[in-house]
Design an enzyme around this catalytic site. Structure first.
Site, PDB file in Angstrom:
ATOM      1  N   ASP A 189       0.869  -1.177   0.000  1.00  0.00           N
ATOM      2  CA  ASP A 189       0.000   0.000   0.000  1.00  0.00           C
ATOM      3  C   ASP A 189       0.904   1.224   0.000  1.00  0.00           C
ATOM      4  OD1 ASP A 189      -2.596   1.377   0.383  1.00  0.00           O
ATOM      5  OD2 ASP A 189      -1.680   1.975   2.275  1.00  0.00           O
ATOM      6  N   GLU A 273      -1.455  -1.586  -5.898  1.00  0.00           N
ATOM      7  CA  GLU A 273      -2.737  -1.031  -6.305  1.00  0.00           C
ATOM      8  C   GLU A 273      -2.498  -0.040  -7.437  1.00  0.00           C
ATOM      9  OE1 GLU A 273      -6.698   0.404  -3.939  1.00  0.00           O
ATOM     10  OE2 GLU A 273      -4.764   0.876  -3.099  1.00  0.00           O
ATOM     11  N   ASP A 355      -3.308   1.173   6.950  1.00  0.00           N
ATOM     12  CA  ASP A 355      -2.454   0.844   5.804  1.00  0.00           C
ATOM     13  C   ASP A 355      -2.102  -0.642   5.728  1.00  0.00           C
ATOM     14  OD1 ASP A 355      -2.535   3.520   5.222  1.00  0.00           O
ATOM     15  OD2 ASP A 355      -0.641   3.972   6.235  1.00  0.00           O
TER      16      ASP A 355
END
Ligand SMILES: [Zn+2]
Length: 403
Positions: A189, A273, A355
């Site tokens: 992340d 991501e 996170d």
């Protein structure tokens, strides 16, 4: 597989003046041809291609009085400059009519005297001799061989950056060496407080020297803005900003290389991501912090290194609710403000670090790529090594030196 190997070079003062002449010529040829193409376009005529440009802006131009000085430099970089313009136009056209995928490309732009400069030499224009590099009509350049070249290069681009540093960027063929396989996988992340949070719970901060220098940079930029336009003091202040920029870029690139190398080494599968960084940079508040973080560069490095070393790099859709879903029970708990750093799941009672929870969800989503496809799940993007036609004169080094 093609890759770029970059080395710092130190030209003599005489060579520097030859180089600035060469850069000037490649720039003029590009700008002349671009100007002409725009006129042709405004008349509604069609684009005529590289051969036509080469004839008009090299062969014929050299015979004219105002461009006769083009003869004083090697013709190879001039030709390459027109090749680049041709490629830029073709990419632009195919982007317009939709045959080229990815974000819409802009029209080729004029080159400026004050931005970074480059000139590319193909095989006939350069030679490697002992410890030096010979460039046509420039001579032998003193080069710092920070690592050996893996094979004979097919071209070399000479670059001068905004901080007045010179580099040689060789395009070489490399044999990808597969790293031993393992069963580990990791979700990452990317964030602002911590550069990266891993699904293992580890948090990685951006290097401290970077932060200190960013403060200094802001100070320098403020000072620069107060200097009178066209003054010597302004030029000096500008160089100071450029030098600090270069330093910051070096520290950041080094950090990103080390981290991406480590992650690719330790894991078989790395999941990230898909961040809409282009969209985010438009958001003013976040933009400064994000462009300083180098997310895009990090992704490109992971992609290139995974491809090279036989690892799996996956990107999951940015529409996946990674920060809303509970990684313990899978329920979606609704949107959370960026200020919420920790939360407790209402369904199963698990307590989460925002996170770390997101990183675990990213890892899981990457593992189920099949089920995600219908919702625009994983997709692969092209690794940004060296363009196969060697036509990128923009300085975007993806070095693979750290293995
Ligand atoms: Zn839960």
């Amino acid at each position: 597989m093609k890759s770029r190997y970059n080395y710092r070079v130190y030209p003599t003062s005489q060579q520097k003046s030859h180089l600035s002449q060469l850069f000037g010529c490649t720039r003029v040829v590009w700008n002349d041809a671009l100007n002409y193409c725009q006129e042709v376009y405004s008349k509604g005529e069609s684009y005529q291609g590289f051969n036509h440009l080469s004839k008009k802006f090299l062969k014929q131009a050299k015979k004219s009085d105002e461009r006769t000085w083009l003869k004083e430099v090697s013709s190879i970089p001039l030709q390459q400059s027109l090749k680049d313009l041709d490629t830029a136009f073709r990419n632009f056209f195919s982007s317009c009519n939709g045959t080229r995928k990815g974000p819409k490309l802009r029209h080729p732009r004029f080159k400026k005297r004050k931005s970074a400069q480059s000139a590319r030499f193909t095989k006939t224009g350069f030679k490697l001799k002992q410890n030096k590099v010979y460039l046509a009509k420039i001579g032998y350049l003193k080069c710092i061989w920070s690592r050996p070249l893996p094979s004979a290069p097919s071209s070399v681009t000479l670059i001068k950056d905004a901080a007045d540093r010179y580099f040689l960027s060789f395009v070489v063929e490399i044999n990808p060496v597969k790293l031993p396989e393992n069963t580990e996988s990791v979700g990452i992340d990317l964030g602002i407080l911590d550069f990266a949070t891993l699904s293992t719970g580890e948090k990685i901060k951006a290097p401290k020297p970077l932060k200190a220098r960013l403060k200094k940079l802001r100070k320098f930029q403020r000072k620069l803005s107060k200097k009178q336009k066209g003054s010597n003091r302004r030029e000096r202040a500008k160089k100071r900003v450029a030098k600090l920029h270069a330093k910051i870029k070096d520290i950041r690139t080094d950090f990103l290389h080390k981290l991406s190398t480590r992650l690719i080494r330790e894991n078989q599968t790395v999941v990230l991501e898909d961040l809409n960084t282009a969209g985010m940079v438009k958001n003013r508040k976040l933009s400064r912090a994000i462009s300083d973080l180098g997310w895009r560069a990090f992704r490109q490095m992971l992609e290139a290194k995974a491809q090279m070393y036989g690892k799996d790099f996956r990107v999951i859709s940015r529409w996946e609710p990674t920060s809303q879903r509970c990684s313990n029970c899978g329920e979606i708990g609704g949107k959370k403000e960026l200020s919420v750093r920790e939360w407790t799941c209402l369904y199963c009672g698990a307590h989460h670090d925002r996170d770390v929870n997101a990183a675990i969800n990213i890892k899981v989503a990457g593992g189920h790529s099949e089920t995600l496809k219908g919702r625009g799940g994983t997709h692969k993007t092209k690794a940004n090594l060296a363009a196969p036609d060697e036509a990128s004169t923009t300085f975007k080094p993806v070095q693979l030196s750290l293995f």
